[in-house]
Write an enzyme that holds these catalytic residues in place. Sequence first.
Site, short mmCIF file in Angstrom:
data_model
loop_
_atom_site.label_atom_id
_atom_site.label_comp_id
_atom_site.label_asym_id
_atom_site.label_seq_id
_atom_site.Cartn_x
_atom_site.Cartn_y
_atom_site.Cartn_z
CD GLU A 178 7.57 -7.13 -3.12
OE1 GLU A 178 6.02 -7.21 -3.67
OE2 GLU A 178 8.02 -6.72 -2.32
CD GLU A 223 4.14 -5.09 3.17
OE1 GLU A 223 3.31 -4.17 2.82
OE2 GLU A 223 4.30 -5.41 1.71
#
Length: 301
Positions: free
Chosen positions: A185, A180
């Site tokens: 974020e 990932e």
Amino acid sequence: MTVHPTHSTARSVSRRRRVALYAASLLCCSAILTALPGGASAAPAADSPAPGPGTMAVAFEDQFDGPAGAGVDGGKWQIETGDNVNNHERQYYTPGNDNAALDGQGNLVITARKENPGNYQCWYGACEYTSSRLNTSGKFAAAYGHVEARIKIPRGQGIWPAFWMLGDDFGNVGWPASGEIDIMENVGFEPGTVHGTLHGPGYSGSGGIGAAYTLPNGQAFADDFHTFSVDWAPDSITWSVDGNVFQRRTPADLGGNQWVFNKPFFLILNLAVGGYWPGDPDGSTQFPQQMVIDYVRVTTS
């Protein structure tokens, strides 16, 4: 991070977050994919001219042009539905364009609302919030290149926007073996900071490997659009915000663990509400909150 069965026959997709405040209690995070077919490659069409040496070819692009209220291009994106028990997020990801629609000005708007008109049920009971999550699984995946999006993120305690990627072999090898790449974020209690993180076997969940980028002079990311990107090559990934490089990772950073990033990945955009890392919304959090995406683009050499 744990992959668990969904409420329907849909396959679940794991989604991690680097949890600094709740590392001891974090089990993982996961959300629901409405489908996870085999991914499309980034190869150009047969009648497309080959790029010259040193040039970049656009492998994927969405500028979100279209009438206000329209949904996303189904040839490029699929909409995920469901809640997220493992990360204790509070939202329900709705289908269609209920929480993800074009604004008629060249943007995609993902909206988180404090409502539950569909009587959706979450892990904690009747859902308190709705939002949206989109991915390109089965429609586009690529290995290497420049991956970027220009985004104006929302703000507020408990608000958690993200732009990230999962290995296209997730359906076969699971998570974290799929790998990932978190391009961006943000958690609402850090209005001026975004995070970029890698997750893989031996460095997943709160053990993800990454770094943060903070705007100067107390600025907040929600005040304006910013461009979030990675430059991805074999055995190397470099993160940038507005062209400012803030970290580079190679297999040497993994402490002997496996580098699982030399293969195709697909793209994900989502806006979560609550969870172990950001914490839940409180009285200071205003709704609705919007994640506005100007464009998403992948170029390859």
